[in-house]
Design an enzyme around this catalytic site. Structure first.
Site, PDB file in Angstrom:
ATOM      1  N   GLU A  77      -5.947  -7.832   3.469  1.00 18.28           N
ATOM      2  CA  GLU A  77      -5.466  -8.866   4.592  1.00 18.28           C
ATOM      3  C   GLU A  77      -6.727  -9.578   5.152  1.00 18.28           C
ATOM      4  O   GLU A  77      -6.639 -10.774   5.590  1.00 18.28           O
ATOM      5  CB  GLU A  77      -4.505  -8.226   5.483  1.00 18.28           C
ATOM      6  CG  GLU A  77      -3.887  -9.436   6.632  1.00 18.28           C
ATOM      7  CD  GLU A  77      -2.979  -8.648   7.863  1.00 18.28           C
ATOM      8  OE1 GLU A  77      -2.941  -9.578   8.612  1.00 18.28           O
ATOM      9  OE2 GLU A  77      -2.543  -7.860   7.229  1.00 18.28           O
ATOM     10  N   HIS A  98     -10.422  -4.447   4.015  1.00 19.39           N
ATOM     11  CA  HIS A  98      -8.961  -4.595   3.825  1.00 19.39           C
ATOM     12  C   HIS A  98      -8.325  -5.855   3.455  1.00 19.39           C
ATOM     13  O   HIS A  98      -9.163  -6.938   3.591  1.00 19.39           O
ATOM     14  CB  HIS A  98      -8.092  -4.422   5.324  1.00 19.39           C
ATOM     15  CG  HIS A  98      -6.493  -4.116   5.241  1.00 19.39           C
ATOM     16  ND1 HIS A  98      -5.611  -5.326   5.052  1.00 19.39           N
ATOM     17  CD2 HIS A  98      -5.889  -3.064   5.163  1.00 19.39           C
ATOM     18  CE1 HIS A  98      -4.543  -4.821   4.816  1.00 19.39           C
ATOM     19  NE2 HIS A  98      -4.582  -3.458   4.957  1.00 19.39           N
ATOM     20  N   CYS A 115       3.043 -11.916   2.647  1.00 20.33           N
ATOM     21  CA  CYS A 115       3.986 -11.950   3.890  1.00 20.33           C
ATOM     22  C   CYS A 115       4.060 -13.129   4.441  1.00 20.33           C
ATOM     23  O   CYS A 115       2.803 -13.413   4.971  1.00 20.33           O
ATOM     24  CB  CYS A 115       3.736 -10.833   4.777  1.00 20.33           C
ATOM     25  SG  CYS A 115       4.766 -10.541   6.399  1.00 20.33           S
ATOM     26  N   SER A 146       5.595   0.374   4.254  1.00 17.02           N
ATOM     27  CA  SER A 146       5.739   0.247   2.963  1.00 17.02           C
ATOM     28  C   SER A 146       6.111   1.252   2.245  1.00 17.02           C
ATOM     29  O   SER A 146       5.973   1.613   0.831  1.00 17.02           O
ATOM     30  CB  SER A 146       4.304  -0.195   2.207  1.00 17.02           C
ATOM     31  OG  SER A 146       3.495   0.611   3.113  1.00 17.02           O
ATOM     32  N   HIS A 148      -0.389  -8.829   1.118  1.00  7.81           N
ATOM     33  CA  HIS A 148      -1.598  -8.973   2.047  1.00  7.81           C
ATOM     34  C   HIS A 148      -2.293 -10.036   2.275  1.00  7.81           C
ATOM     35  O   HIS A 148      -2.992 -10.462   2.852  1.00  7.81           O
ATOM     36  CB  HIS A 148      -2.388  -7.888   1.792  1.00  7.81           C
ATOM     37  CG  HIS A 148      -1.933  -6.347   1.710  1.00  7.81           C
ATOM     38  ND1 HIS A 148      -1.708  -5.804   0.423  1.00  7.81           N
ATOM     39  CD2 HIS A 148      -1.560  -5.512   2.640  1.00  7.81           C
ATOM     40  CE1 HIS A 148      -1.059  -4.587   0.483  1.00  7.81           C
ATOM     41  NE2 HIS A 148      -1.067  -4.413   1.893  1.00  7.81           N
ATOM     42  N   THR A 191      -2.229  -7.985  10.874  1.00  4.60           N
ATOM     43  CA  THR A 191      -1.040  -7.730  11.160  1.00  4.60           C
ATOM     44  C   THR A 191      -0.536  -6.275  11.395  1.00  4.60           C
ATOM     45  O   THR A 191       0.508  -5.999  12.083  1.00  4.60           O
ATOM     46  CB  THR A 191      -0.066  -8.377  10.338  1.00  4.60           C
ATOM     47  OG1 THR A 191      -0.026  -7.876   8.962  1.00  4.60           O
ATOM     48  CG2 THR A 191      -0.429 -10.001  10.201  1.00  4.60           C
ATOM     49  N   HIS A 245       0.945  -1.365  -0.042  1.00  2.33           N
ATOM     50  CA  HIS A 245       0.059  -0.200  -0.128  1.00  2.33           C
ATOM     51  C   HIS A 245       0.951   1.293   0.068  1.00  2.33           C
ATOM     52  O   HIS A 245       0.796   1.935   0.916  1.00  2.33           O
ATOM     53  CB  HIS A 245      -0.882  -0.029   1.157  1.00  2.33           C
ATOM     54  CG  HIS A 245      -2.130  -0.927   1.020  1.00  2.33           C
ATOM     55  ND1 HIS A 245      -2.836  -1.504   2.157  1.00  2.33           N
ATOM     56  CD2 HIS A 245      -2.646  -1.515   0.134  1.00  2.33           C
ATOM     57  CE1 HIS A 245      -3.744  -2.138   1.601  1.00  2.33           C
ATOM     58  NE2 HIS A 245      -3.662  -2.474   0.329  1.00  2.33           N
ATOM     59  N   SER A 265      -2.706   2.735   3.557  1.00  2.00           N
ATOM     60  CA  SER A 265      -1.840   1.906   4.423  1.00  2.00           C
ATOM     61  C   SER A 265      -2.349   2.045   5.630  1.00  2.00           C
ATOM     62  O   SER A 265      -2.169   2.945   6.561  1.00  2.00           O
ATOM     63  CB  SER A 265      -0.230   2.378   4.398  1.00  2.00           C
ATOM     64  OG  SER A 265       0.484   1.856   5.355  1.00  2.00           O
ATOM     65  N   SER A 266      -2.747   0.711   6.202  1.00  4.05           N
ATOM     66  CA  SER A 266      -3.216   0.602   7.582  1.00  4.05           C
ATOM     67  C   SER A 266      -2.108   0.891   8.590  1.00  4.05           C
ATOM     68  O   SER A 266      -2.414   1.787   9.617  1.00  4.05           O
ATOM     69  CB  SER A 266      -3.706  -0.645   7.857  1.00  4.05           C
ATOM     70  OG  SER A 266      -4.429  -0.767   9.109  1.00  4.05           O
TER      71      SER A 266
END
Length: 333
Positions: free
Chosen positions: A142, A140, A112, A283, A90, A180, A57, A238-239
């Site tokens: 992920e 999201h 990841c 990121s 993700h 995560t 992201h 980007s969380s």
């Protein structure tokens, strides 16, 4: 340019202005692996290489890979049959893997490994017939990938406010997992609220929030209490970058903003500001941070002083399917 400091950060008494730089910051091992995966795939297979969703992201990373021949798509039906597609860091659900097989796509899984670990935990809890409470953000990638591992067992919990509405089959067989990239403190608050309702709540075997997320939040806590302004470099989707802004404010920063690069800094933010702290999400390539530091230098701020709160040395191997093809190409050559 930076100089190094140990903890705690010490402000320079000789000058009114200071710049503190969080360490660690920027790329984590999972992001580095994912970006290199796309780069190596382009080198090996040639353009185009398709990538499902943003590989990470960050809009600058995505634009750079696009310039090299990567094509980013939202779903696999946009990829011509038989082509090469990379799955983002993700992660994806089993249904996406099945769709790729149906379309005879050559897949490279850049998920990841720390996300893959959560997928394994989801499958294990589901095989033991637990109801799984997944703490994360709706929509999201992920969360969608993890939930897809056991959709009949998993329900999403976004905050403590959701806990009252949780319905489970057996209060004695409830487990929790998390995205995560969440705020450590907020996740623990949500877990505490869940455990109040379900005292026998089963924890994951190890922390789901990854080491890099935790380290970057710890680092920003160190540089925020004395900061008039904290600049977080990262994209809005980007969380972990968004969480860094929140953590900075909670840690005592007077103001904090998220920027993709130095061009998004508002000069007015610097009015009356003596101490600026800078960090970046997991990121974010380092050249974007350097651009922010140069921006500050041009406006009379001194060289940044790095404040170290953790050391990172983790490196992940490239996806096995890519390593296999690289070896085969080397052997042919």
């Amino acid at each position: 340019m930076t100089t190094d400091l140990g903890l705690p950060p010490v402000l320079d008494p000789e000058t009114a202005k200071n710049v503190l730089l969080a360490a660690p910051r920027g790329y984590c091992a999972g992001v580095d692996r994912a970006v290199i995966t796309v780069e190596k795939a382009l080198d090996l297979y040639g353009s185009p290489v398709y990538v499902r969703k943003q590989i990470v992201h960050n809009k600058h990373v995505v634009a750079n890979l696009e310039s090299r021949g990567a094509i980013f798509v939202e779903e696999l039906d946009e990829v011509p049959e038989g082509q090469t597609v990379v799955f983002s860091a993700h992660g994806v659900s089993p249904a996406v893997h099945a769709q790729a097989a149906d379309r005879s796509l050559k897949t490279i899984d850049a998920t990841c490994p720390l996300v893959t670990k959560v997928h394994h935990e989801a499958r294990r809890f589901a095989s033991d017939d637990y109801d799984i409470l997944l703490i994360g953000h709706e929509g999201h990638e992920e969360v969608e990938g993890t939930a897809g591992e056991a959709p009949e067992h998993i329900q999403l919990v976004q905050s403590p406010a959701d806990v009252a509405g949780i319905v489970v089959r057996d209060p004695a067989r409830v487990a929790w997992l998390s995205q995560t990239t969440l705020s450590v403190d907020e996740t623990l608050e949500t877990v505490a609220a869940i455990r109040e309702r379900f005292p026998l709540l089963l924890d994951p075997p190890s922390d789901d929030i990854c080491y890099a997320t935790q380290n970057r939040q710890l680092a920003v806590k160190e540089i925020s209490p004395d900061a008039d302004l904290v600049i977080v470099v990262g994209s809005r989707n980007s969380s972990n970058s968004v969480r860094l802004v929140e953590v900075a404010l909670e840690a005592g920063a007077k103001a904090s903003y998220l920027v993709d690069d130095h061009t998004e800094i508002d000069e007015a933010w610097l009015d009356g500001v003596d101490t600026v702290s800078v960090t970046s999400g997991a990121s974010v390539p380092e050249d974007l941070v350097e651009g922010v530091l140069a921006f500050l230098s041009e406006r009379g701020y001194p060289d940044a002083r790095a404040v170290h709160s953790a050391e990172e040395s983790l490196i992940f191997a490239l996806p096995p399917e890519l390593r296999r093809d690289i070896r085969a190409a080397r052997d042919k050559g």
